[in-house]
Design a protein around this motif. Structure first.
Motif, PDB file in Angstrom:
ATOM      1  N   ASN A  55       0.821  -1.214   0.000  1.00  0.00           N
ATOM      2  CA  ASN A  55       0.000   0.000   0.000  1.00  0.00           C
ATOM      3  C   ASN A  55       0.852   1.260   0.000  1.00  0.00           C
ATOM      4  O   ASN A  55       0.580   2.223  -0.710  1.00  0.00           O
ATOM      5  CB  ASN A  55      -0.939   0.013   1.203  1.00  0.00           C
ATOM      6  CG  ASN A  55      -2.146  -0.881   0.962  1.00  0.00           C
ATOM      7  OD1 ASN A  55      -2.470  -1.167  -0.194  1.00  0.00           O
ATOM      8  ND2 ASN A  55      -2.781  -1.323   2.024  1.00  0.00           N
ATOM      9  N   GLU A  56       1.939   1.207   0.817  1.00  0.00           N
ATOM     10  CA  GLU A  56       2.787   2.379   0.897  1.00  0.00           C
ATOM     11  C   GLU A  56       3.469   2.629  -0.447  1.00  0.00           C
ATOM     12  O   GLU A  56       3.528   3.766  -0.931  1.00  0.00           O
ATOM     13  CB  GLU A  56       3.824   2.205   2.000  1.00  0.00           C
ATOM     14  CG  GLU A  56       4.446   3.530   2.379  1.00  0.00           C
ATOM     15  CD  GLU A  56       5.666   3.349   3.252  1.00  0.00           C
ATOM     16  OE1 GLU A  56       5.640   2.443   4.096  1.00  0.00           O
ATOM     17  OE2 GLU A  56       6.631   4.118   3.061  1.00  0.00           O
ATOM     18  N   SER A  57       3.977   1.541  -1.065  1.00  0.00           N
ATOM     19  CA  SER A  57       4.629   1.687  -2.373  1.00  0.00           C
ATOM     20  C   SER A  57       3.661   2.275  -3.395  1.00  0.00           C
ATOM     21  O   SER A  57       4.023   3.179  -4.166  1.00  0.00           O
ATOM     22  CB  SER A  57       5.123   0.335  -2.887  1.00  0.00           C
ATOM     23  OG  SER A  57       6.116  -0.171  -2.048  1.00  0.00           O
ATOM     24  N   LEU A  58       2.417   1.785  -3.387  1.00  0.00           N
ATOM     25  CA  LEU A  58       1.426   2.263  -4.363  1.00  0.00           C
ATOM     26  C   LEU A  58       1.175   3.748  -4.192  1.00  0.00           C
ATOM     27  O   LEU A  58       1.147   4.516  -5.164  1.00  0.00           O
ATOM     28  CB  LEU A  58       0.118   1.481  -4.212  1.00  0.00           C
ATOM     29  CG  LEU A  58       0.183  -0.013  -4.528  1.00  0.00           C
ATOM     30  CD1 LEU A  58      -1.184  -0.665  -4.312  1.00  0.00           C
ATOM     31  CD2 LEU A  58       0.659  -0.243  -5.963  1.00  0.00           C
ATOM     32  N   THR A  59       1.039   4.185  -2.934  1.00  0.00           N
ATOM     33  CA  THR A  59       0.781   5.601  -2.684  1.00  0.00           C
ATOM     34  C   THR A  59       1.956   6.447  -3.156  1.00  0.00           C
ATOM     35  O   THR A  59       1.769   7.513  -3.752  1.00  0.00           O
ATOM     36  CB  THR A  59       0.574   5.850  -1.164  1.00  0.00           C
ATOM     37  OG1 THR A  59      -0.096   4.731  -0.633  1.00  0.00           O
ATOM     38  CG2 THR A  59      -0.211   7.099  -0.912  1.00  0.00           C
ATOM     39  N   ARG A  60       3.171   5.968  -2.878  1.00  0.00           N
ATOM     40  CA  ARG A  60       4.345   6.755  -3.256  1.00  0.00           C
ATOM     41  C   ARG A  60       4.507   6.825  -4.772  1.00  0.00           C
ATOM     42  O   ARG A  60       4.880   7.862  -5.305  1.00  0.00           O
ATOM     43  CB  ARG A  60       5.600   6.178  -2.591  1.00  0.00           C
ATOM     44  CG  ARG A  60       5.629   6.514  -1.104  1.00  0.00           C
ATOM     45  CD  ARG A  60       6.875   5.983  -0.419  1.00  0.00           C
ATOM     46  NE  ARG A  60       8.102   6.496  -1.031  1.00  0.00           N
ATOM     47  CZ  ARG A  60       9.297   5.944  -0.834  1.00  0.00           C
ATOM     48  NH1 ARG A  60       9.404   4.855  -0.101  1.00  0.00           N
ATOM     49  NH2 ARG A  60      10.358   6.466  -1.400  1.00  0.00           N
ATOM     50  N   PRO A  71      -6.185  -2.749 -11.856  1.00  0.00           N
ATOM     51  CA  PRO A  71      -5.229  -1.657 -11.722  1.00  0.00           C
ATOM     52  C   PRO A  71      -4.864  -1.381 -10.260  1.00  0.00           C
ATOM     53  O   PRO A  71      -5.704  -1.511  -9.366  1.00  0.00           O
ATOM     54  CB  PRO A  71      -5.977  -0.469 -12.322  1.00  0.00           C
ATOM     55  CG  PRO A  71      -7.409  -0.817 -12.235  1.00  0.00           C
ATOM     56  CD  PRO A  71      -7.520  -2.303 -12.254  1.00  0.00           C
ATOM     57  N   LEU A  72      -3.583  -1.031 -10.049  1.00  0.00           N
ATOM     58  CA  LEU A  72      -3.127  -0.670  -8.711  1.00  0.00           C
ATOM     59  C   LEU A  72      -2.801   0.815  -8.623  1.00  0.00           C
ATOM     60  O   LEU A  72      -3.029   1.464  -7.613  1.00  0.00           O
ATOM     61  CB  LEU A  72      -1.882  -1.492  -8.343  1.00  0.00           C
ATOM     62  CG  LEU A  72      -2.105  -2.993  -8.170  1.00  0.00           C
ATOM     63  CD1 LEU A  72      -0.786  -3.697  -7.918  1.00  0.00           C
ATOM     64  CD2 LEU A  72      -3.073  -3.273  -7.024  1.00  0.00           C
ATOM     65  N   VAL A  73      -2.234   1.353  -9.711  1.00  0.00           N
ATOM     66  CA  VAL A  73      -1.987   2.790  -9.757  1.00  0.00           C
ATOM     67  C   VAL A  73      -2.465   3.300 -11.112  1.00  0.00           C
ATOM     68  O   VAL A  73      -2.105   2.737 -12.139  1.00  0.00           O
ATOM     69  CB  VAL A  73      -0.484   3.126  -9.600  1.00  0.00           C
ATOM     70  CG1 VAL A  73      -0.274   4.634  -9.692  1.00  0.00           C
ATOM     71  CG2 VAL A  73       0.077   2.585  -8.309  1.00  0.00           C
ATOM     72  N   LEU A  74      -3.298   4.332 -11.074  1.00  0.00           N
ATOM     73  CA  LEU A  74      -3.722   4.993 -12.311  1.00  0.00           C
ATOM     74  C   LEU A  74      -3.404   6.462 -12.120  1.00  0.00           C
ATOM     75  O   LEU A  74      -4.035   7.136 -11.307  1.00  0.00           O
ATOM     76  CB  LEU A  74      -5.218   4.821 -12.576  1.00  0.00           C
ATOM     77  CG  LEU A  74      -5.725   3.428 -12.961  1.00  0.00           C
ATOM     78  CD1 LEU A  74      -7.235   3.438 -13.095  1.00  0.00           C
ATOM     79  CD2 LEU A  74      -5.077   2.966 -14.248  1.00  0.00           C
ATOM     80  N   GLY A  75      -2.388   6.981 -12.851  1.00  0.00           N
ATOM     81  CA  GLY A  75      -2.000   8.383 -12.696  1.00  0.00           C
ATOM     82  C   GLY A  75      -1.618   8.671 -11.263  1.00  0.00           C
ATOM     83  O   GLY A  75      -0.755   8.009 -10.700  1.00  0.00           O
ATOM     84  N   ASN A  76      -2.302   9.638 -10.659  1.00  0.00           N
ATOM     85  CA  ASN A  76      -1.937   9.999  -9.280  1.00  0.00           C
ATOM     86  C   ASN A  76      -2.862   9.337  -8.249  1.00  0.00           C
ATOM     87  O   ASN A  76      -2.909   9.745  -7.118  1.00  0.00           O
ATOM     88  CB  ASN A  76      -1.922  11.521  -9.119  1.00  0.00           C
ATOM     89  CG  ASN A  76      -3.290  12.112  -9.430  1.00  0.00           C
ATOM     90  OD1 ASN A  76      -4.245  11.357  -9.690  1.00  0.00           O
ATOM     91  ND2 ASN A  76      -3.389  13.428  -9.420  1.00  0.00           N
ATOM     92  N   LYS A  77      -3.566   8.269  -8.678  1.00  0.00           N
ATOM     93  CA  LYS A  77      -4.447   7.564  -7.730  1.00  0.00           C
ATOM     94  C   LYS A  77      -3.957   6.141  -7.511  1.00  0.00           C
ATOM     95  O   LYS A  77      -3.581   5.449  -8.461  1.00  0.00           O
ATOM     96  CB  LYS A  77      -5.874   7.523  -8.275  1.00  0.00           C
ATOM     97  CG  LYS A  77      -6.551   8.882  -8.301  1.00  0.00           C
ATOM     98  CD  LYS A  77      -8.061   8.679  -8.481  1.00  0.00           C
ATOM     99  CE  LYS A  77      -8.770  10.016  -8.625  1.00  0.00           C
ATOM    100  NZ  LYS A  77      -8.350  10.727  -9.866  1.00  0.00           N
ATOM    101  N   ALA A  78      -3.976   5.730  -6.237  1.00  0.00           N
ATOM    102  CA  ALA A  78      -3.473   4.389  -5.919  1.00  0.00           C
ATOM    103  C   ALA A  78      -4.605   3.515  -5.383  1.00  0.00           C
ATOM    104  O   ALA A  78      -5.540   4.008  -4.754  1.00  0.00           O
ATOM    105  CB  ALA A  78      -2.373   4.479  -4.874  1.00  0.00           C
ATOM    106  N   ALA A  79      -4.512   2.220  -5.646  1.00  0.00           N
ATOM    107  CA  ALA A  79      -5.468   1.272  -5.067  1.00  0.00           C
ATOM    108  C   ALA A  79      -5.064   1.002  -3.622  1.00  0.00           C
ATOM    109  O   ALA A  79      -3.955   1.331  -3.195  1.00  0.00           O
ATOM    110  CB  ALA A  79      -5.446  -0.026  -5.849  1.00  0.00           C
TER     111      ALA A  79
END
Lengths: 298, 477
Positions: free
Chosen positions: B173-178, B235-243
């Motif tokens: 989750n942290e990686s996805l947000t970053r 999808p896990l990351v789309l542009g500036n949005k993370a799953a």
């Protein structure tokens, strides 16, 4: 290809790592003496080793069973040997009495001795090993014969395994041995009855009947002898089984050693090679890592 | 040509070489930064003018600060990181399982079963013996304890695998947000025509670390952002949005976690347990963890259950037909297995008798048939050599157990092989990446001197221009 400081540093670290790992493996082998010390070292060989170990353990158990059997048979044989002596003495005594003088004192003494011999004979029928009456079949924790000679045991066979699926009987039925089967005399000579008849005949001075019992005593001797011969045959089987097991254990141990044990000379020599390689790698790395353009810039 | 243009050319040199020196110093200081890609200053001549009929340049420009980067290598590194994550996770668990079955360094279940049946052999030689009877019970208890021990440890491995999902999930989750936030920054910088070199390096490193944890694919968009998805789609990351991944206890699977994903810009969590590690959960630490928890260890457990169940069934059927010293009959030796599953654990296999007199060594009641009757103990002793129909074919219990030990060995070997292999590949790829993108201090130092001298030269040019101007101005005086 470009080579950077990091390439060199990683290479050094990797090489040292490889040598260290190999050294550790060899050290493990040297200290345990085993090539295969866990299943993943070689799953197939590991299974074979386990199987061989189990064969050796089973061999040990069969060895114990065999020595147990030998103890029973040895005890049985010495009892039968003594029975033979008793019968021979009884026969001698009877011969003297039916051909000798009819001195009443001598007859009384003869009858007394025969009575003693019968008791001694029955005593042999009650031979014990570790508290077990060996001629009593499955009822072997109580005497096989009472004082008058009635058989109280069973005719069951005590079997022990001397190899996988190879049982051997280690006991003899007291009824067959002393009384010629169940009921007495049905399949052989009833030796106890012969004693009884002899004593009765001598007591009533019936020398013809007494004379006839000599044949019975002879038959009894052959009967005991037949059993002793059988004991010999069984002893042979046990000895043979024992040597088979010993051979099997020896060769199995050898195969297992081939599969499992290291060649210590090889390992030690490999180990010292690794040590040299390690020192060379460290020395070389120290040299290589020191060289930099920085050393030449002022 | 005017003196003014000498000054201009000198100035362009000073600025360009200074920028190159800055790039060099950035390279030198990041020599040990993981994921950093070396940058090169690309110079180009300024536009050309015509000076009294001759074409003349107007100095130097920095065209670009180029990042040494190979997209194909990055893809390979990512794939291999997935394999490494998977195999190292599986290897660690399998190595722990292996210790339980290691009959080479310690006496385990195999030895206990051997001793159990040897005790029955001894009882055959002396069916009335108290010590022999005591030994049968003690050895049986040992077998039961070994079953419980191995079952317990295997269950622990599963439980710990389940527990470790918590850490992995929060890392993911942290990686996805970053990554999403880096996407945002990179887009903002590059929309102005610049290159966000360092930020891209950071994002690449994050993608590598992420793929070590879970199988992913990614695709760079035209605006410089990176879209990341699970190997099988969501999808896990789309542009500036993370799953966001989350865990839910699954009542149908011992309360072990199911993994859910809430896609970017979505509010519903979807169960992704079966696809999270790529095909058959064979990617990344998450895939490895799920495989250990839901299939590998279960394979060993079911063999162990089968072994315990056959042992109890075979021994019970003979034992209950026999007679104890006290005429007892019809007694099971072990608790009767109702279902095979879980029988090797606590609450499963258990000694069903506790009195030595209850051990049925005799085939008929000793009261009538004699206490020396050893027929039943002989029959039970030979169960060890009996060929049974098992899930692995017709074999003895001993062979079945040895085969289980072999299976564990093979599982460790497989994981070890895969781990060694991907470790080797990663090393090679890293070396390739290092040769492409790594910083060489020697190179940078040489550049440093090169740019420094060029800077000095350009400065000298300005100096000369100034002196020329002074000369001209002196004429006026």
């Amino acid at each position: 290809m470009r080579v950077t400081q990091n390439t060199t540093a990683n290479l050094v670290a990797n090489n040292l790592q490889v040598i260290r790992r190999r050294t550790e493996e060899l050290e493990q082998q040297a200290s345990t003496g085993l090539k295969v010390s866990k299943p993943s070292d070689d799953p197939v060989t590991a299974q074979q080793i386990l199987n061989l170990k189990a064969r050796i353990a089973a061999g040990d158990q069969y060895g114990r069973n065999i020595s147990n059997g030998i103890a029973w048979l040895t005890m049985g044989e010495s009892a039968m040997s003594e029975m033979g002596n008793v019968l021979t003495r009884a026969k001698e005594l009877t011969l003297q009495m039916v051909t000798g003088t009819n001195n009443p004192d001598a007859v009384t003494a003869g009858i007394n001795e025969l009575t003693q011999l019968k008791q001694q004979f029955l005593q042999m029928g009650n031979t014990q090993l570790n508290g077990k009456f060996i001629f009593g079949g499955f009822k072997n924790d109580t005497p096989a014969f009472d004082t008058t000679g009635n058989f109280l045991g069973t005719n069951d066979a005590m079997m022990v395994e001397v190899d996988r699926g190879a049982p051997i009987q280690i006991n003899y039925s007291g009824a067959d041995l002393l009384r010629g089967g169940t009921p007495p005399g049905s399949s052989g000579t009833d030796i106890v009855a012969a004693f009884d008849n002899l004593i009765t005949a001598l007591g009533s001075n019936d020398m013809t009947t007494a004379q006839n019992q000599i044949t019975e005593l002879d038959n009894g001797l052959s009967q005991i002898l037949a059993f002793r011969t059988d004991i010999g045959a069984r002893r042979n089987r046990l000895d043979a089984a024992n040597s088979v097991i010993e051979d099997m254990k020896f060769s199995t141990t050898k195969i297992m050693s081939d599969k499992q044990d290291i060649d210590i000379m090889q390992v030690i020599s490999d180990l010292s090679k690794q040590e040299t390689a390690y020192q060379a790698a460290i020395a070389a790395s120290a040299k290589v890592s020191q060289v930099s353009l920085l050393d030449y810039l002022t | 040509m005017s003196i003014q243009s000498i000054l201009d050319i000198g100035k362009s040199g000073i600025t360009a070489q200074r920028l190159a020196l800055e790039v060099t110093s950035e390279n030198i200081t990041n020599v040990n930064t993981p994921g950093y890609s070396r940058q090169t200053t690309i110079f180009q001549t300024s536009f050309v003018t015509e000076e009294r009929g001759f074409p003349l340049g107007t100095g130097v420009n920095v065209a670009e600060i180029q990042r040494a980067y190979d997209d194909f290598l990055q893809t390979q590194l990512k794939t291999e990181a997935s394999t490494t994550g998977w195999s190292s996770t599986v290897l660690a668990s399998m190595k722990r399982a292996e210790q339980l079955f290691n009959e080479f360094t310690a006496d385990g279940l195999g030895k206990s079963m051997q001793e159990f049946f040897a005790a029955w052999q001894d009882l055959t030689a002396n069916p009335q013996g108290q010590p022999e009877r005591q030994a049968v019970l003690a050895r049986a208890q040992q077998v039961v304890d070994q079953f419980h021990r191995i079952n317990g440890y295997l269950t622990d491995i599963k439980r710990e695998a389940n527990q470790s999902l918590e850490g992995i999930t929060s890392d993911v989750n942290e990686s996805l947000t970053r990554i999403a936030s880096l996407n945002d920054q990179i887009k903002l910088i590059e929309i102005r025509g610049a290159r966000a070199n360092e930020l891209r390096d950071q994002r690449d490193l994050l993608v590598r670390q992420l793929s070590e944890k879970v199988g992913i694919t990614y695709l760079e968009q035209t605006d410089g952002t990176l879209n990341v998805s699970l190997s099988l789609g969501p999808p896990l990351v789309l542009g500036n949005k993370a799953a966001e991944l989350s865990l839910e206890p699954d009542a149908a699977n011992n309360g072990y976690y199911k993994i859910f994903a809430t896609s970017p810009g979505d509010n519903t969590a979807v169960d992704i347990s079966s696809i999270v590690g790529g095909p058959n959960n064979s990617q990344g630490r998450m895939g490895g963890t799920l495989q250990v928890r839901d299939s590998l260890v279960n394979g060993f457990l079911s063999d162990l259950d089968e072994l315990a169940s056959s042992l109890a069934t075979e021994v019970n059927s003979l034992h209950s037909a026999g007679f104890g010293l006290n005429s007892s009959t019809g007694l099971d030796f072990f608790t009767a297995p109702t279902v095979t599953s879980g029988y090797s654990g606590i609450g499963g296999i258990q000694l069903a008798i506790s009195k030595t007199a209850d051990i049925a060594a005799a085939s008929v009641d000793p009261v009538t048939g004699g206490t020396g009757n050893n027929l039943n103990s002989r029959a039970i002793a030979s169960v060890y050599d009996k060929v049974l129909a098992t899930s692995g074919g017709n074999m003895t219990m001993e062979a079945f157990y040895n085969a289980l030990v072999g299976k564990v060995g093979v599982a460790v070997q497989d994981a070890q092989r895969s781990s060694d292999l991907s470790e080797g590949i990663i090393k090679q790829l890293d070396t390739l990446r290092e040769s492409q993108s790594g910083v060489s201090l020697d190179e940078e130092l040489a550049n440093l001197i090169k740019y420094q001298k060029a800077y000095e030269g350009a400065a000298k040019l300005v100096n000369v221009g100034t002196e020329m101007l002074d000369t001209i101005l002196g004429l006026i005086r």
